[in-house]
Motif scaffolding. Structure first.
Motif, PDB file in Angstrom:
ATOM      1  N   LEU A 146      35.499  19.557  71.957  1.00 26.77           N
ATOM      2  CA  LEU A 146      35.878  18.720  73.092  1.00 26.77           C
ATOM      3  C   LEU A 146      35.533  17.287  72.735  1.00 26.77           C
ATOM      4  O   LEU A 146      34.361  16.893  72.739  1.00 26.77           O
ATOM      5  CB  LEU A 146      35.141  19.169  74.348  1.00 26.77           C
ATOM      6  CG  LEU A 146      35.240  20.672  74.664  1.00 26.77           C
ATOM      7  CD1 LEU A 146      34.425  21.014  75.907  1.00 26.77           C
ATOM      8  CD2 LEU A 146      36.695  21.100  74.837  1.00 26.77           C
ATOM      9  N   VAL A 147      36.558  16.487  72.411  1.00 27.05           N
ATOM     10  CA  VAL A 147      36.343  15.150  71.872  1.00 27.05           C
ATOM     11  C   VAL A 147      36.301  14.140  73.020  1.00 27.05           C
ATOM     12  O   VAL A 147      37.309  13.869  73.672  1.00 27.05           O
ATOM     13  CB  VAL A 147      37.441  14.779  70.858  1.00 27.05           C
ATOM     14  CG1 VAL A 147      37.164  13.403  70.261  1.00 27.05           C
ATOM     15  CG2 VAL A 147      37.517  15.837  69.753  1.00 27.05           C
ATOM     16  N   ALA A 148      35.123  13.577  73.260  1.00 24.85           N
ATOM     17  CA  ALA A 148      34.928  12.624  74.358  1.00 24.85           C
ATOM     18  C   ALA A 148      35.462  11.242  73.978  1.00 24.85           C
ATOM     19  O   ALA A 148      35.564  10.921  72.780  1.00 24.85           O
ATOM     20  CB  ALA A 148      33.442  12.550  74.679  1.00 24.85           C
ATOM     21  N   PRO A 149      35.805  10.413  74.994  1.00 23.91           N
ATOM     22  CA  PRO A 149      35.700  10.678  76.436  1.00 23.91           C
ATOM     23  C   PRO A 149      36.776  11.670  76.886  1.00 23.91           C
ATOM     24  O   PRO A 149      37.921  11.601  76.425  1.00 23.91           O
ATOM     25  CB  PRO A 149      35.896   9.300  77.064  1.00 23.91           C
ATOM     26  CG  PRO A 149      36.717   8.546  76.067  1.00 23.91           C
ATOM     27  CD  PRO A 149      36.268   9.029  74.729  1.00 23.91           C
ATOM     28  N   LEU A 150      36.386  12.549  77.825  1.00 24.13           N
ATOM     29  CA  LEU A 150      37.268  13.656  78.172  1.00 24.13           C
ATOM     30  C   LEU A 150      36.954  14.130  79.580  1.00 24.13           C
ATOM     31  O   LEU A 150      35.796  14.134  80.002  1.00 24.13           O
ATOM     32  CB  LEU A 150      37.064  14.798  77.173  1.00 24.13           C
ATOM     33  CG  LEU A 150      38.035  15.961  77.212  1.00 24.13           C
ATOM     34  CD1 LEU A 150      39.438  15.512  76.819  1.00 24.13           C
ATOM     35  CD2 LEU A 150      37.562  17.066  76.264  1.00 24.13           C
ATOM     36  N   SER A 151      38.005  14.567  80.292  1.00 26.65           N
ATOM     37  CA  SER A 151      37.832  15.169  81.611  1.00 26.65           C
ATOM     38  C   SER A 151      38.642  16.452  81.671  1.00 26.65           C
ATOM     39  O   SER A 151      39.842  16.455  81.339  1.00 26.65           O
ATOM     40  CB  SER A 151      38.285  14.202  82.707  1.00 26.65           C
ATOM     41  OG  SER A 151      38.113  14.778  83.982  1.00 26.65           O
ATOM     42  N   ILE A 152      37.992  17.534  82.084  1.00 30.06           N
ATOM     43  CA  ILE A 152      38.657  18.836  82.200  1.00 30.06           C
ATOM     44  C   ILE A 152      38.589  19.250  83.663  1.00 30.06           C
ATOM     45  O   ILE A 152      37.492  19.378  84.232  1.00 30.06           O
ATOM     46  CB  ILE A 152      37.990  19.882  81.288  1.00 30.06           C
ATOM     47  CG1 ILE A 152      38.073  19.427  79.830  1.00 30.06           C
ATOM     48  CG2 ILE A 152      38.635  21.248  81.473  1.00 30.06           C
ATOM     49  CD1 ILE A 152      37.312  20.313  78.862  1.00 30.06           C
ATOM     50  N   GLY A 153      39.733  19.447  84.283  1.00 31.00           N
ATOM     51  CA  GLY A 153      39.778  19.748  85.711  1.00 31.00           C
ATOM     52  C   GLY A 153      39.321  21.150  86.056  1.00 31.00           C
ATOM     53  O   GLY A 153      39.188  22.023  85.186  1.00 31.00           O
ATOM     54  N   GLU A 154      39.101  21.405  87.349  1.00 31.36           N
ATOM     55  CA  GLU A 154      38.645  22.708  87.825  1.00 31.36           C
ATOM     56  C   GLU A 154      39.623  23.819  87.455  1.00 31.36           C
ATOM     57  O   GLU A 154      40.842  23.607  87.402  1.00 31.36           O
ATOM     58  CB  GLU A 154      38.466  22.680  89.341  1.00 31.36           C
ATOM     59  CG  GLU A 154      37.353  21.748  89.811  1.00 31.36           C
ATOM     60  CD  GLU A 154      37.174  21.780  91.320  1.00 31.36           C
ATOM     61  OE1 GLU A 154      37.947  22.514  91.979  1.00 31.36           O
ATOM     62  OE2 GLU A 154      36.273  21.087  91.825  1.00 31.36           O
ATOM     63  N   ASN A 155      39.044  24.991  87.168  1.00 31.22           N
ATOM     64  CA  ASN A 155      39.818  26.212  86.905  1.00 31.22           C
ATOM     65  C   ASN A 155      40.698  26.121  85.665  1.00 31.22           C
ATOM     66  O   ASN A 155      41.623  26.931  85.487  1.00 31.22           O
ATOM     67  CB  ASN A 155      40.683  26.579  88.125  1.00 31.22           C
ATOM     68  CG  ASN A 155      39.850  26.801  89.361  1.00 31.22           C
ATOM     69  OD1 ASN A 155      39.007  27.696  89.401  1.00 31.22           O
ATOM     70  ND2 ASN A 155      40.047  25.961  90.377  1.00 31.22           N
ATOM     71  N   ALA A 156      40.455  25.143  84.812  1.00 30.22           N
ATOM     72  CA  ALA A 156      41.237  25.028  83.576  1.00 30.22           C
ATOM     73  C   ALA A 156      40.774  26.074  82.561  1.00 30.22           C
ATOM     74  O   ALA A 156      39.693  26.660  82.673  1.00 30.22           O
ATOM     75  CB  ALA A 156      41.099  23.629  82.997  1.00 30.22           C
ATOM     76  N   PHE A 157      41.635  26.280  81.559  1.00 32.93           N
ATOM     77  CA  PHE A 157      41.351  27.262  80.499  1.00 32.93           C
ATOM     78  C   PHE A 157      41.580  26.566  79.161  1.00 32.93           C
ATOM     79  O   PHE A 157      42.655  26.013  78.913  1.00 32.93           O
ATOM     80  CB  PHE A 157      42.288  28.464  80.646  1.00 32.93           C
ATOM     81  CG  PHE A 157      41.975  29.612  79.726  1.00 32.93           C
ATOM     82  CD1 PHE A 157      41.315  30.743  80.191  1.00 32.93           C
ATOM     83  CD2 PHE A 157      42.352  29.578  78.378  1.00 32.93           C
ATOM     84  CE1 PHE A 157      41.037  31.807  79.334  1.00 32.93           C
ATOM     85  CE2 PHE A 157      42.073  30.621  77.526  1.00 32.93           C
ATOM     86  CZ  PHE A 157      41.400  31.752  78.002  1.00 32.93           C
ATOM     87  N   ILE A 158      40.551  26.604  78.299  1.00 34.38           N
ATOM     88  CA  ILE A 158      40.661  26.020  76.959  1.00 34.38           C
ATOM     89  C   ILE A 158      40.744  27.165  75.957  1.00 34.38           C
ATOM     90  O   ILE A 158      39.815  27.969  75.846  1.00 34.38           O
ATOM     91  CB  ILE A 158      39.452  25.119  76.632  1.00 34.38           C
ATOM     92  CG1 ILE A 158      39.230  24.070  77.727  1.00 34.38           C
ATOM     93  CG2 ILE A 158      39.630  24.465  75.263  1.00 34.38           C
ATOM     94  CD1 ILE A 158      40.365  23.117  77.938  1.00 34.38           C
ATOM     95  N   ALA A 159      41.838  27.240  75.248  1.00 38.03           N
ATOM     96  CA  ALA A 159      42.035  28.340  74.307  1.00 38.03           C
ATOM     97  C   ALA A 159      41.059  28.239  73.132  1.00 38.03           C
ATOM     98  O   ALA A 159      40.724  27.144  72.673  1.00 38.03           O
ATOM     99  CB  ALA A 159      43.467  28.328  73.799  1.00 38.03           C
ATOM    100  N   ALA A 160      40.629  29.382  72.644  1.00 41.73           N
ATOM    101  CA  ALA A 160      39.703  29.431  71.516  1.00 41.73           C
ATOM    102  C   ALA A 160      40.266  28.685  70.312  1.00 41.73           C
ATOM    103  O   ALA A 160      41.473  28.704  70.063  1.00 41.73           O
ATOM    104  CB  ALA A 160      39.417  30.877  71.143  1.00 41.73           C
ATOM    105  N   GLY A 161      39.391  28.011  69.583  1.00 43.13           N
ATOM    106  CA  GLY A 161      39.798  27.326  68.369  1.00 43.13           C
ATOM    107  C   GLY A 161      40.499  26.012  68.589  1.00 43.13           C
ATOM    108  O   GLY A 161      41.012  25.418  67.635  1.00 43.13           O
ATOM    109  N   SER A 162      40.521  25.507  69.812  1.00 46.77           N
ATOM    110  CA  SER A 162      41.247  24.266  70.112  1.00 46.77           C
ATOM    111  C   SER A 162      40.359  23.037  69.923  1.00 46.77           C
ATOM    112  O   SER A 162      39.161  23.069  70.187  1.00 46.77           O
ATOM    113  CB  SER A 162      41.751  24.284  71.553  1.00 46.77           C
ATOM    114  OG  SER A 162      42.723  25.287  71.735  1.00 46.77           O
ATOM    115  N   THR A 163      40.994  21.953  69.473  1.00 47.65           N
ATOM    116  CA  THR A 163      40.347  20.652  69.458  1.00 47.65           C
ATOM    117  C   THR A 163      41.023  19.810  70.538  1.00 47.65           C
ATOM    118  O   THR A 163      42.193  19.429  70.398  1.00 47.65           O
ATOM    119  CB  THR A 163      40.479  19.980  68.090  1.00 47.65           C
ATOM    120  OG1 THR A 163      39.759  20.762  67.121  1.00 47.65           O
ATOM    121  CG2 THR A 163      39.900  18.568  68.115  1.00 47.65           C
TER     122      THR A 163
END
Length: 456
Positions: free
Chosen positions: A408-425
């Motif tokens: 997770l490369v900052a600065p970054l915002s991830i909203g509620e109930n989101a899904f980040i797939a494995a192995g993702s940048t």
């Protein structure tokens, strides 16, 4: 009756063989002279005067404005040191107690008893003494046939008969303040050390027919003065035992108190269990019903009720109720771990807030981040917060699922109930309820492995 305290802290302490001024060596989280000042403060005296010499600036930095300082430019003995307070104390009516800045084990209770004994018998001077199994190195208390104190004889001035005496001077005294400064005018350097001994005051007062007595302390360990590293280790051991015993009396279970190391300002709630090999330092506060297991090291940590810390390091951070940390986790400064949060093995958290119910299972770094509630963070996730010059922040909303090996490369915002797939940048903000995938598409080359060198 006014009370005055003089603390002798001007000696260099060459036997410590240290760059650190002797009285500043720590014993269970507090310098020796700080222990002495803390005991003196409990007596609520009119003045606490600390005699400084070598390393004066560092002592002043340690104690701040809690005491008044007097400089002894030349170290010419204990009597000469006390004489430096003349401009502050001479002519004052009251009782003066003289303490040693290298005697960190002396308690306020014992000093209070000395004051009371001195006042009860209306003496000119009262010596705090102890019965030593091995009196070598101490000044001996010489009494007459009736048991009255005659004088104090230093080790280097003692003949064979006097050297055999087991009642010793602890270096702590009570004086009628006015008589003290009158007697100081008569002391001289006619002794083996060529110094002005404060102990000579006793003989001077005796010759003036002033009442002189001694009070034997109950616990000999309190008399210990620290002049070298061996004594420092012994004093630390005594203080550690005293601290641990007090916690156990207050309802803390210690599995192996001999190998549990707790600084003096640490607080622990009842029914908490501390295993052996644990170190608790600084201003650490631990609530009730906690478990701190072997190998944990906490410094300035705030641990609320019901927390489990398994073999982990926590510095300048908060862990809230019913959370668990470890094994082998590291909470670095300014981390705030919420209630029922799980911080698993080999997880490092730095300057981050983790809200209720979030789980960070293993092998993860969380730095400069704000995490919401009930987040799942998969194994190997990295919060990429540093670009080589500046740190950047990441915000993660409630109920987010982060798959394994995500960056997770900052600065970054991830909203509620989101899904980040494995192995993702992830380098761009992720909207609420979205799924983010940022990885190369897999392609299978049929039978290609047969062409590789290891197959030949």
């Amino acid at each position: 009756m006014d009370r005055f305290v003089i603390i002798l802290a001007a000696g260099q302490g060459t036997r410590m063989k240290s760059k650190l001024y002797k009285v500043l060596h720590p014993v269970c989280g507090k310098s020796m002279v700080n222990h002495v000042v803390s005991a003196a403060e409990e007596l609520q005296p009119e003045k606490i005067i600390t005699i400084v010499g070598f390393g004066a600036e560092k002592v002043q930095a340690e104690l701040g404005d809690r005491v008044t300082y007097v400089l002894q430019e030349q170290q010419l003995g204990t009597g000469h040191a006390v004489l430096q307070t003349k401009s502050l104390l001479e002519g004052q009516t009251g009782t003066t107690v003289v303490l040693s800045g290298d005697a960190p084990l002396l308690t306020a209770g014992t000093i209070e008893n000395l004051f009371a004994d001195h006042q009860k018998y209306q003496r000119g001077a009262t010596i705090l003494t102890a019965l030593a199994e091995n009196p070598t190195g101490y000044g001996r208390i010489v009494r007459d046939e009736a048991g009255a104190v005659e004088k104090i004889v230093e080790q280097k001035d003692a003949d064979e008969k006097i050297a055999a005496i087991h009642e010793v001077n602890t270096g702590t005294y009570c004086f009628d303040n006015e008589l003290l400064f009158e007697a100081l005018k008569e002391i001289n350097t006619e002794n083996a050390q060529g110094e002005y001994y404060l102990t000579d005051i006793i003989e001077i007062l005796k010759k003036q027919n002033k009442a002189v007595g001694a009070m034997v302390m109950e616990d000999f360990s309190e008399s210990m003065g620290v002049n070298d590293r061996l004594a420092l280790a012994e004093a630390t051991s005594v203080m550690q035992r005293r601290i641990n015993n007090e916690h156990m009396k207050n309802g803390v279970t210690m599995i192996d108190p001999q190998h549990t190391y707790i600084d003096i300002d640490v607080t622990i709630g009842s029914d908490t269990v501390i295993e052996g090999g644990v170190t608790l330092k600084g201003q650490t506060k631990i609530g009730a019903d906690c478990l701190i297991t072997t190998g944990s090291a906490l410094e300035n940590a705030m641990i609320e009720d019901g927390v489990v810390v398994r073999s982990s390091a926590i510095e300048d951070s908060i862990v809230r109720k019913n959370a668990d940390v470890g094994p082998f986790a590291h909470l670095r400064p300014q981390s705030d771990i919420g209630e029922h949060v799980h911080i698993g093995n080999f997880v490092e958290v730095k300057k981050s807030t983790v809200d209720t119910g979030t789980k960070i299972g293993h092998l993860t770094y969380v730095g400069d981040a704000t995490l919401g509630k009930n987040i799942n963070i998969g194994c190997g996730t990295i919060f990429v917060n540093y670009d080589g010059k500046n740190k950047h922040h990441t915000n993660v909303g409630d109920n987010v699922f982060i798959g394994c090996n995500a960056n997770l490369v900052a600065p970054l915002s991830i909203g509620e109930n989101a899904f980040i797939a494995a192995g993702s940048t992830i380098t761009k903000d992720v909207p609420a309820a979205a799924m983010a995938i940022a990885r190369s598409r897999q392609e299978n080359k049929l039978d290609y492995a047969k062409k590789l060198p290891y197959q030949q």
